[in-house]
Write a protein that holds these residues in place. Structure first.
Motif, PDB file in Angstrom:
ATOM      1  N   TRP A  89       0.841  -1.204   0.000  1.00 52.28           N
ATOM      2  CA  TRP A  89       0.000   0.000   0.000  1.00 52.28           C
ATOM      3  C   TRP A  89       0.872   1.248   0.000  1.00 52.28           C
ATOM      4  CZ3 TRP A  89      -4.305  -0.629  -1.953  1.00 52.28           C
ATOM      5  CH2 TRP A  89      -5.175  -1.673  -1.605  1.00 52.28           C
ATOM      6  N   SER A  90       1.978   1.195   0.708  1.00 49.55           N
ATOM      7  CA  SER A  90       2.886   2.333   0.747  1.00 49.55           C
ATOM      8  C   SER A  90       3.454   2.614  -0.644  1.00 49.55           C
ATOM      9  CB  SER A  90       4.023   2.067   1.741  1.00 49.55           C
ATOM     10  OG  SER A  90       4.971   3.101   1.710  1.00 49.55           O
ATOM     11  N   LYS A  91       3.883   1.551  -1.325  1.00 51.53           N
ATOM     12  CA  LYS A  91       4.422   1.721  -2.676  1.00 51.53           C
ATOM     13  C   LYS A  91       3.337   2.167  -3.644  1.00 51.53           C
ATOM     14  CE  LYS A  91       8.479  -1.281  -2.729  1.00 51.53           C
ATOM     15  NZ  LYS A  91       9.160  -2.395  -3.415  1.00 51.53           N
ATOM     16  N   ALA A  92       2.130   1.602  -3.487  1.00 52.78           N
ATOM     17  CA  ALA A  92       1.025   1.957  -4.380  1.00 52.78           C
ATOM     18  C   ALA A  92       0.716   3.443  -4.290  1.00 52.78           C
ATOM     19  CB  ALA A  92      -0.212   1.138  -4.027  1.00 52.78           C
ATOM     20  N   ALA A  93       0.770   4.000  -3.068  1.00 57.41           N
ATOM     21  CA  ALA A  93       0.505   5.430  -2.886  1.00 57.41           C
ATOM     22  C   ALA A  93       1.569   6.269  -3.585  1.00 57.41           C
ATOM     23  CB  ALA A  93       0.462   5.766  -1.397  1.00 57.41           C
ATOM     24  N   LYS A 101       0.018   1.415 -19.373  1.00 57.22           N
ATOM     25  CA  LYS A 101      -0.460   1.082 -20.722  1.00 57.22           C
ATOM     26  C   LYS A 101      -0.181  -0.366 -21.109  1.00 57.22           C
ATOM     27  CE  LYS A 101      -2.120   5.095 -22.000  1.00 57.22           C
ATOM     28  NZ  LYS A 101      -3.559   5.249 -22.284  1.00 57.22           N
ATOM     29  N   GLU A 102       0.637  -1.053 -20.334  1.00 57.84           N
ATOM     30  CA  GLU A 102       0.944  -2.457 -20.622  1.00 57.84           C
ATOM     31  C   GLU A 102       0.087  -3.352 -19.726  1.00 57.84           C
ATOM     32  OE1 GLU A 102       2.747  -3.460 -23.083  1.00 57.84           O
ATOM     33  OE2 GLU A 102       3.508  -1.489 -23.645  1.00 57.84           O
ATOM     34  N   GLY A 103       0.288  -4.657 -19.838  1.00 54.12           N
ATOM     35  CA  GLY A 103      -0.462  -5.589 -19.009  1.00 54.12           C
ATOM     36  C   GLY A 103      -0.911  -6.792 -19.791  1.00 54.12           C
ATOM     37  N   LEU A 104      -1.971  -7.430 -19.305  1.00 55.59           N
ATOM     38  CA  LEU A 104      -2.459  -8.658 -19.932  1.00 55.59           C
ATOM     39  C   LEU A 104      -3.979  -8.738 -19.862  1.00 55.59           C
ATOM     40  CD1 LEU A 104       0.058 -11.339 -18.565  1.00 55.59           C
ATOM     41  CD2 LEU A 104      -0.135 -10.562 -20.939  1.00 55.59           C
ATOM     42  N   ILE A 105      -4.527  -9.401 -20.867  1.00 60.04           N
ATOM     43  CA  ILE A 105      -5.919  -9.844 -20.863  1.00 60.04           C
ATOM     44  C   ILE A 105      -5.919 -11.302 -20.403  1.00 60.04           C
ATOM     45  CG2 ILE A 105      -7.990 -10.239 -22.251  1.00 60.04           C
ATOM     46  CD1 ILE A 105      -7.195  -7.301 -22.109  1.00 60.04           C
ATOM     47  N   GLY A 106      -6.815 -11.665 -19.505  1.00 63.58           N
ATOM     48  CA  GLY A 106      -6.962 -13.056 -19.074  1.00 63.58           C
ATOM     49  C   GLY A 106      -8.341 -13.574 -19.451  1.00 63.58           C
ATOM     50  N   GLU A 122       3.015  -0.953 -15.855  1.00 61.94           N
ATOM     51  CA  GLU A 122       3.736   0.096 -16.577  1.00 61.94           C
ATOM     52  C   GLU A 122       4.548  -0.425 -17.750  1.00 61.94           C
ATOM     53  OE1 GLU A 122       5.892   2.944 -14.132  1.00 61.94           O
ATOM     54  OE2 GLU A 122       4.790   2.263 -12.381  1.00 61.94           O
ATOM     55  N   THR A 123       5.147  -1.602 -17.627  1.00 59.39           N
ATOM     56  CA  THR A 123       6.067  -2.095 -18.657  1.00 59.39           C
ATOM     57  C   THR A 123       5.708  -3.507 -19.115  1.00 59.39           C
ATOM     58  OG1 THR A 123       7.616  -3.060 -17.060  1.00 59.39           O
ATOM     59  CG2 THR A 123       7.942  -0.733 -17.642  1.00 59.39           C
ATOM     60  N   ASP A 124       6.067  -3.803 -20.350  1.00 54.67           N
ATOM     61  CA  ASP A 124       5.851  -5.142 -20.885  1.00 54.67           C
ATOM     62  C   ASP A 124       6.703  -6.159 -20.137  1.00 54.67           C
ATOM     63  OD1 ASP A 124       4.707  -6.925 -22.963  1.00 54.67           O
ATOM     64  OD2 ASP A 124       6.800  -7.128 -23.566  1.00 54.67           O
ATOM     65  N   PHE A 125       7.866  -5.720 -19.659  1.00 55.81           N
ATOM     66  CA  PHE A 125       8.753  -6.616 -18.907  1.00 55.81           C
ATOM     67  C   PHE A 125       8.038  -7.188 -17.686  1.00 55.81           C
ATOM     68  CE2 PHE A 125      12.127  -7.301 -15.687  1.00 55.81           C
ATOM     69  CZ  PHE A 125      12.846  -8.278 -16.357  1.00 55.81           C
ATOM     70  N   ALA A 187       1.107  -7.323  -5.060  1.00 57.45           N
ATOM     71  CA  ALA A 187       1.854  -7.393  -6.320  1.00 57.45           C
ATOM     72  C   ALA A 187       2.654  -6.123  -6.561  1.00 57.45           C
ATOM     73  CB  ALA A 187       0.889  -7.645  -7.482  1.00 57.45           C
ATOM     74  N   ILE A 188       2.070  -4.972  -6.254  1.00 59.49           N
ATOM     75  CA  ILE A 188       2.787  -3.703  -6.412  1.00 59.49           C
ATOM     76  C   ILE A 188       4.008  -3.676  -5.496  1.00 59.49           C
ATOM     77  CG2 ILE A 188       2.639  -1.210  -6.015  1.00 59.49           C
ATOM     78  CD1 ILE A 188      -0.280  -1.337  -6.937  1.00 59.49           C
ATOM     79  N   GLY A 189       3.823  -4.160  -4.262  1.00 56.16           N
ATOM     80  CA  GLY A 189       4.934  -4.194  -3.321  1.00 56.16           C
ATOM     81  C   GLY A 189       6.077  -5.067  -3.800  1.00 56.16           C
ATOM     82  N   LYS A 190       5.759  -6.162  -4.461  1.00 56.11           N
ATOM     83  CA  LYS A 190       6.793  -7.100  -4.901  1.00 56.11           C
ATOM     84  C   LYS A 190       7.455  -6.667  -6.204  1.00 56.11           C
ATOM     85  CE  LYS A 190       4.775 -11.125  -2.610  1.00 56.11           C
ATOM     86  NZ  LYS A 190       4.040 -12.393  -2.764  1.00 56.11           N
ATOM     87  N   LEU A 191       6.674  -6.093  -7.127  1.00 52.51           N
ATOM     88  CA  LEU A 191       7.192  -5.811  -8.467  1.00 52.51           C
ATOM     89  C   LEU A 191       7.589  -4.346  -8.667  1.00 52.51           C
ATOM     90  CD1 LEU A 191       4.758  -8.043 -10.540  1.00 52.51           C
ATOM     91  CD2 LEU A 191       7.114  -8.530  -9.893  1.00 52.51           C
ATOM     92  N   GLY A 192       7.134  -3.455  -7.778  1.00 51.50           N
ATOM     93  CA  GLY A 192       7.613  -2.077  -7.810  1.00 51.50           C
ATOM     94  C   GLY A 192       7.118  -1.238  -8.964  1.00 51.50           C
ATOM     95  N   GLU A 193       5.981  -1.597  -9.568  1.00 46.93           N
ATOM     96  CA  GLU A 193       5.368  -0.797 -10.620  1.00 46.93           C
ATOM     97  C   GLU A 193       3.930  -0.475 -10.252  1.00 46.93           C
ATOM     98  OE1 GLU A 193       7.507  -1.933 -14.855  1.00 46.93           O
ATOM     99  OE2 GLU A 193       5.336  -2.083 -14.660  1.00 46.93           O
ATOM    100  N   ASN A 194       3.432   0.642 -10.780  1.00 50.99           N
ATOM    101  CA  ASN A 194       2.026   0.941 -10.628  1.00 50.99           C
ATOM    102  C   ASN A 194       1.208  -0.064 -11.432  1.00 50.99           C
ATOM    103  OD1 ASN A 194      -0.242   2.335  -9.762  1.00 50.99           O
ATOM    104  ND2 ASN A 194      -0.232   3.720 -11.508  1.00 50.99           N
ATOM    105  N   MET A 195       0.112  -0.522 -10.884  1.00 49.77           N
ATOM    106  CA  MET A 195      -0.772  -1.477 -11.554  1.00 49.77           C
ATOM    107  C   MET A 195      -2.212  -1.116 -11.240  1.00 49.77           C
ATOM    108  SD  MET A 195       1.122  -5.031 -10.485  1.00 49.77           S
ATOM    109  CE  MET A 195       2.911  -5.103 -10.441  1.00 49.77           C
ATOM    110  N   ILE A 196      -3.106  -1.477 -12.149  1.00 47.57           N
ATOM    111  CA  ILE A 196      -4.534  -1.289 -11.893  1.00 47.57           C
ATOM    112  C   ILE A 196      -5.316  -2.514 -12.353  1.00 47.57           C
ATOM    113  CG2 ILE A 196      -4.467   1.239 -12.046  1.00 47.57           C
ATOM    114  CD1 ILE A 196      -5.689   0.981 -14.842  1.00 47.57           C
ATOM    115  N   LEU A 197      -6.381  -2.810 -11.637  1.00 40.94           N
ATOM    116  CA  LEU A 197      -7.333  -3.819 -12.084  1.00 40.94           C
ATOM    117  C   LEU A 197      -8.317  -3.069 -12.981  1.00 40.94           C
ATOM    118  CD1 LEU A 197      -8.003  -5.645  -8.695  1.00 40.94           C
ATOM    119  CD2 LEU A 197      -6.100  -5.937 -10.297  1.00 40.94           C
ATOM    120  N   LYS A 198      -8.146  -3.164 -14.284  1.00 46.87           N
ATOM    121  CA  LYS A 198      -8.834  -2.267 -15.218  1.00 46.87           C
ATOM    122  C   LYS A 198     -10.329  -2.557 -15.349  1.00 46.87           C
ATOM    123  CE  LYS A 198      -8.886   0.709 -18.778  1.00 46.87           C
ATOM    124  NZ  LYS A 198      -8.028   0.464 -19.928  1.00 46.87           N
TER     125      LYS A 198
END
Length: 323
Positions: A89-93, A101-106, A122-125, A187-198
């Motif tokens: 939560w700290s990292k997410a803030a 703009k990157e991510g995946l469709i499931g 944030e990144t394809d990586f 997941a944000i805490g572990k991977l260090g990127e901004n993410m959203i459940l779109k």
């Protein structure tokens, strides 16, 4: 090469995979002195190794968890997750507002229910990282459980959408505590990127209907055999009077057409044929044989196309709002 051209050249383009990033250990939350339970005994070391393997957190954090919880493995695991969630939560803030703009469709199908979900990063990586893919899997499972809990009597198909806030509030599932929003923070805490459940979409069908599906840039989930991941996804709802042997292949081709041609409506078999700028699905040139319309291709197959859903990873917010 454009998406449309690549789809015409091959039925499925499998994306190359890159090795998943190793699990990132959280930084120690604070220093500590080992308690009496941590005497250098074989059982203590075995407990530490077991917690480390089960959670993936660093040795120092696992050791702190076991010391705090008096050697209770289950409580130590709960303590670790709570600390990781605080970190997330700290990292997410801090990362809030950075473009995703990157991510995946499931795409997940179980019985008569099919769901599409989109999770952005944030990144394809990072989208190729196993931890991110596990998050997409959890979102798909949470959406599926939500749909299956809806006790509706189906006389025809039903379709629904969940926006970001609705999706975030869903329960994470039987094997996870809290909500999908909590899993996002981890997941944000572990991977260090901004993410959203779109967003998410779901379709339930009774007997006499069939849901065709297609994912472009396909990657199969390493943990869930019936979950497919990619950059584009489509569901096509068909009505059929009898179960045909080729329905799965037909449904895949129809989904492929929806991904490549991006129709806005189904239209009617009575509509005049249009060109590549046509937005009515049945009037569009069929993706794999432009000499005929999709309607002309489908009519002899003994099925009627009644609806569809199309997701493209990273689509603008105005598209999500329109849905």
């Amino acid at each position: 090469m454009s998406l449309l051209r690549s789809l015409r050249i091959c039925l499925v383009v499998r994306s190359g995979s890159r090795p998943a990033r190793p699990l990132q250990s959280l930084q120690p939350w604070h220093t500590f002195h080992s308690g009496p339970w941590m005497a250098s005994s074989a059982s203590s070391k075995e407990l530490l190794m077991k917690l480390r393997r089960k959670t993936g957190y660093s040795f120092v954090n696992c050791k702190k968890a076991l010391e705090t919880c008096g050697g209770d493995l289950k409580q130590a695991e709960i303590w670790l997750h709570k600390q990781a969630q605080k970190e997330g939560w700290s990292k997410a803030a801090k990362l809030h507002g950075r473009k995703t703009k990157e991510g995946l469709i499931g795409l997940l199908q179980e019985g008569n229910t099919t769901v599409l979900v989109e999770v952005n990063c944030e990144t394809d990586f990072v989208s190729r990282n196993l931890k991110f893919q596990q998050l997409v899997q959890q979102v798909a499972l949470g959406t599926m459980l939500h749909c299956q809990s809806l006790k509706d009597q189906l006389s025809t198909y039903s379709k629904g959408f969940l926006n970001s806030s609705e999706l975030s509030g869903l329960a994470a599932g039987p094997d996870k505590e809290g909500s999908l929003k909590d899993q996002l923070a981890l997941a944000i805490g572990k991977l260090g990127e901004n993410m959203i459940l779109k967003r998410a979409a779901w379709v339930k069908v009774p007997s006499g209907f069939y849901v065709g599906s297609y994912v472009h840039g396909v990657m199969h989930s390493p943990l869930l055999h019936n979950l497919v991941l990619g950059k584009y996804g489509a569901l096509v709802i068909c009505e059929t009077s009898e179960r045909k042997a080729n329905l799965e292949d037909l449904g895949r081709r129809l989904g492929q057409h929806v991904v490549g041609m991006a129709p806005l409506s189904v239209g009617s078999l009575d509509d005049e044929p249009g060109g590549e700028a046509e937005t009515k699905m049945l009037s569009q040139p069929y993706l794999l044989d432009p000499s005929v319309t999709l309607g002309q291709y489908v009519q002899p197959q003994g099925v009627s196309v009644v609806d569809f859903v199309r997701f493209e990873c990273g689509e603008g917010e105005e598209v999500a709002e329109a849905e």
